[in-house]
Each structure stands twice: as structure tokens, then as C-alpha cells.
Write an enzyme that holds these catalytic residues in place. Sequence first.
Site, short mmCIF file in Angstrom:
data_model
loop_
_atom_site.label_atom_id
_atom_site.label_comp_id
_atom_site.label_asym_id
_atom_site.label_seq_id
_atom_site.Cartn_x
_atom_site.Cartn_y
_atom_site.Cartn_z
N GLY A 24 8.50 -5.71 -12.07
CA GLY A 24 9.04 -4.28 -11.79
C GLY A 24 10.42 -4.44 -11.89
CB VAL A 35 16.40 -5.14 -8.82
CG1 VAL A 35 17.08 -3.89 -9.08
CG2 VAL A 35 16.82 -5.91 -7.86
CE LYS A 89 10.00 -8.00 -9.10
NZ LYS A 89 10.90 -6.97 -8.87
CB THR A 94 8.60 -12.63 -12.25
OG1 THR A 94 7.87 -11.17 -12.21
CG2 THR A 94 7.31 -13.48 -12.49
CG ASN A 145 6.08 -0.95 -2.30
OD1 ASN A 145 5.19 -0.76 -1.42
ND2 ASN A 145 7.01 -1.68 -2.26
CE LYS A 167 0.73 -34.08 -60.64
NZ LYS A 167 2.34 -34.74 -61.16
CB SER A 190 -0.57 -29.56 -54.38
OG SER A 190 -1.21 -30.77 -54.90
#
EC number: 2.7.7.4
Length: 614
Positions: free
Chosen positions: A11, A13, A17, A89, A143, A456, A524
Site C-alpha cells: 500500500g 506510505v 501497514k 514492506t 484502514n 557428418k 545443430s
Amino acid sequence: MTTLLRLATAGSVDDGKSTLIGRLLYDSKAVMEDQWASVEQTSKDRGHDYTDLALVTDGLRAEREQGITIDVAYRYFATPKRKFIIADTPGHIQYTRNMVTGASTAQLVIVLVDARHGLLEQSRRHAFLASLLGIRHLVLAVNKMDLLGWDQEKFDAIRDEFHAFAARLDVQDVTSIPISALHGDNVVTKSDQTPWYEGPSLLSHLEDVYIAGDRNMVDVRFPVQYVIRPHTLEHQDHRSYAGTVASGVMRSGDEVVVLPIGKTTRITAIDGPNGPVAEAFPPMAVSVRLADDIDISRGDMIARTHNQPRITQEFDATVCWMADNAVLEPGRDYVVKHTTRTVRARIAGLDYRLDVNTLHRDKTATALKLNELGRVSLRTQVPLLLDEYTRNASTGSFILIDPDTNGTVAAGMVLRDVSARTPSPNTVRHRSLVTAQDRPPRGKTVWFTGLSGSGKSSVAMLVERKLLEKGISAYVLDGDNLRHGLNADLGFSMADRAENLRRLSHVATLLADCGHLVLVPAISPLAEHRALARKVHADAGIDFFEVFCDTPLQDCERRDPKGLYAKARAGEITHFTGIDSPYQRPKNPDLRLTPDRSIDEQAQEVIDLLESSS
């Protein structure tokens, strides 16, 4: 047994939180007495008439001085129903990278919104980041509702706005709860202040949210971290491969494939920290023993034979740029850290920059700056073993590292392989009236790899003649010959080479399905090319043998039967393998041919290999 839920707060500042986490910890009796005393004293020193619960998690001096969260704070608490690890966070935009770090391992994110301000840019940004990180459960915690007198209309408006935004994201489970983190309303227990709210309290929801289905238990992915060789008399023959199970369930006896080499084998035993275990699943750290002696090293991966990750050097990803003093620009080189593999990579292109508020894609962007997100194309020096992030977060995520500073500059999520060609749903396979029993036995494919001039084609054509003399239907499917027709539209870039070999592989399986023994001489050059060829044959049920014509470059250049090395040295042709384009030597070919033996002897070695496999 109680389960563990990893969650993070997000969220803008000052949305509360840290206060919310402090309330959860305090009300669940997870705060020590001395820590609580320190929090109370600091609150008094600041002149508060209440205990500042945010101080429970704000541990840095700068955080306590400024009253904000800067670093990610991890806290553990438990209830009788569930254990929790919660990451607090930061909300400031300059610390978005910290939020990504904290939420990267979360299964649920609580997005806090200040009821007075509504949804802000940073709240939207964090919700979008949560969806990018593959987090399937969001909680909108509105909140400070006490400051608005618990106004239901305000809550409903914020909830509806957030749900409309979340509907554009890949998030299915969104729960909205009105709370007051400071006073504890609807945090641990239901509040009398919200008779109009019929949902659970926050803690009740966290205890009951279903997360067992979030783990990928289908796609077996075991990145090898370490090879265990004790070198003791007691265990002198022991060889096992240690790592953490990224996804899926492994059991002793399972048939698996080792990537990128494509060798199949069986698991003979799985050992955990306390001894043998019957099965291993995420996030168990185990060591695996295999039936065959295969050259495996750190960065390789064990997977199911018919359920493999994408092996590629080119892929698209969404990245979040985290560097302060640098920008992401196409053409820049970085180090990619993916599972247990670390490789060099280049940013091949920037497709667009993403506006997290409007989800608008700015295709005119030429760079990404701090905290910006965008879609980029990357090319690595060696192949990576990737899954789409939304399918498998463990093998679909990576970080970019600045090779000069060794600092992490971006987090990335692998996107779906849009270049992969899939048949139209309107194209239906036709079933033949001739059954497999009516046809001759299925043939096999021998894939000759090596530098140009390594022998080859010479060996393949001699094998073809010898087999035909024995009455065995054999055919040389030469890659150069196909470039005069089916593959005439392809050049020699790595992308075109990959497509050339993809077509070559599918044509070989068709011929082998008719009963021919197919001999394919094709340079290849990359391990991913050969792994793709092996996978195409495995999917078709055709036996595949990789033969490495191991002739040194100087010998090939001395032979130069087509004069191509001379042209490459003169700069007349580019993308020439061995000169200005890489060749990755096979680690575990089915047969290695060396120039110390005659061509006739080499051809006989190939025939012996085929006869021994019959």
C-alpha cells in the site's frame, strides 16, 4: 498439522501497514515483554497518548526517526489454526523494489488503503505487482475507518473501485475488510462498529484462506544445486544430486529426463536430511540418485520425460527495474540468475513500458527507469530451462545482475512463448486406415552433430550404403539439401537455425514412422537445438541417437571441403559456426566419433550402436 501462510503488506506510505502488523502480533501474543516495554517508552518519548504499534516492526533507526518503513521486516507468529510469516514492506515509491522483494515469496498480500484518501497510485502499483508475482489471494484492508465514523458508503466506494481494478489483473480471490489497525477493529475479532459488515475479521480470513491448491504439484522440476561425491571408502561409488524441489512430486522408480542434454533415466533413491524418503515435493531439500551415470552439473534440471520445461536462449519477460543510477536499455548485457543457473544475457528489445495506473502499454518507450515495469526480450549465451511464470513461479522467475557492480537491478517473470507454433484448433488430425501393425517396424533417427567439415555427411552416407546393402531401408536427410526447398526461406541467424532444425526433426520423425532408418547430418550448434530434436522424437515415440563428430576446429578448417571457412575468415559470410558463432559440445552423446579412426571404422561404430539397441 498446522499449515504455514506467507503474507505481505502493501500500500501507499502511512496507510498503516506497520501498525496493522503490530496489532496482529500484539493481539496474538507474539510480542515479547521487553520489546513491548521499549515500544511503550518510545511512544511516550514522542508525546503520544497511545502505544504506537508500528514501532514493533520498524527496526531501523531511520525508520523510527522518520516514522516510515524502509527495509522489509519479516515477523513470525502463530495461532492454533495456522503459522504465519509476514513481511512488512515499505510504501514509498522509491522503495518499490523492496516491496517486490518482500512479496516475492508471499501467498497472500494485504493491500492497505487509507479510507480518507482512497486508492492511490502506489496502492494500485503494489496490487499490480502482486498479480505479476503470481499471488492469487488479495485482501483489501480499508484502514482508518474510525476517522470517517465507519462510513459504509465510503467503504463500498473504495471496495468497488479496487475490485474494478483487480478485475483487469490475473487475481481471482479478492476480499475486502473495513478495519482500524490502531484500535483493533475487525483485525483479530469482529467489531461492533461495523454491524453492516458481514464478513470475517482479518485474522479469521488469514486462518481460513485455502492455499493448498496454489502449489504446482504436477510439473516435476528439480534444479540441480550440487553434485555429491563423498570420496570415502564407505561411499566411494556414491553419486547423488542435491537441490530443492521447485515443483511436482518425485518418487523412487520414476522415469525422468536430465536437461538440457535430454538423457532419460530412473530415480533409484531420494534422501532427505534424516535419511531416505519415499517421495519429495516442494519445498523439500533432497538429494536424488539415478540409475545411470550421466554427466550432470549445477544448473541442470531433472524433469518428467513427457513434461519438460522450455529449453531456449530467447524469451520474453516482464521486468521491474530496481537500479537507482542506471536504466534498462536494449543492447545492454547483464547476468541472469535463474534457479541454480547463472548465465550472461543481453536485452534484445524493449517491447513496451507499462503504466500501472491505467495498464496502458507505452510502445514508444526506449528505456526503463527506477521502479518502472515493462516487457523485454532477452537472449542468453547458453540455454535456460523455463516455464511460464503463471504456470510455475519457481522456474518462471529470475533476477538481472549488473556485471560491473554485482548488484541486482531487476526482477523478471517469464511470459508465454508467443513464438511457439501451435496448430489451429480447426486443424484436425486424419487417422490412417493402415495401422502400425500393417506397416514395417518403426525406424530410428541418428542425429549427427559437429562442426562444418567434421565428417557428418561423409559418415552418414557411408552408413546409409552399408545398411542398404544389408537390406535395411535407410535415408540420409541432409540439412543443407532441405535448405534448397522446404527451408529455403531460412537464413543462418540462431532463430532461423532453430526453425530449420525444428522442421528437420519433424520430417525425420515422419520418415522413421514409415520404417526408415533416418540419418540426419546437421551442425545443430546449440544444446537446446539438439534437445529440441530429441524431444520431437520422444513425443512421436521414435528412438533417437545423438552422434557427435568430434573433429577439432583446426582439422575442419584444414579440410574445408566447401571453402566456407576461408569465406568466413575473409568476412564474406557471417554467423559461421566455429568462427563467429558458437558451437556447444555435447555433454553426453550416444556415440562420439574421433578423427583418429577411418571413415569406414566410424560408420561401423554407428551400425554397431544401432544393432546393440535393437
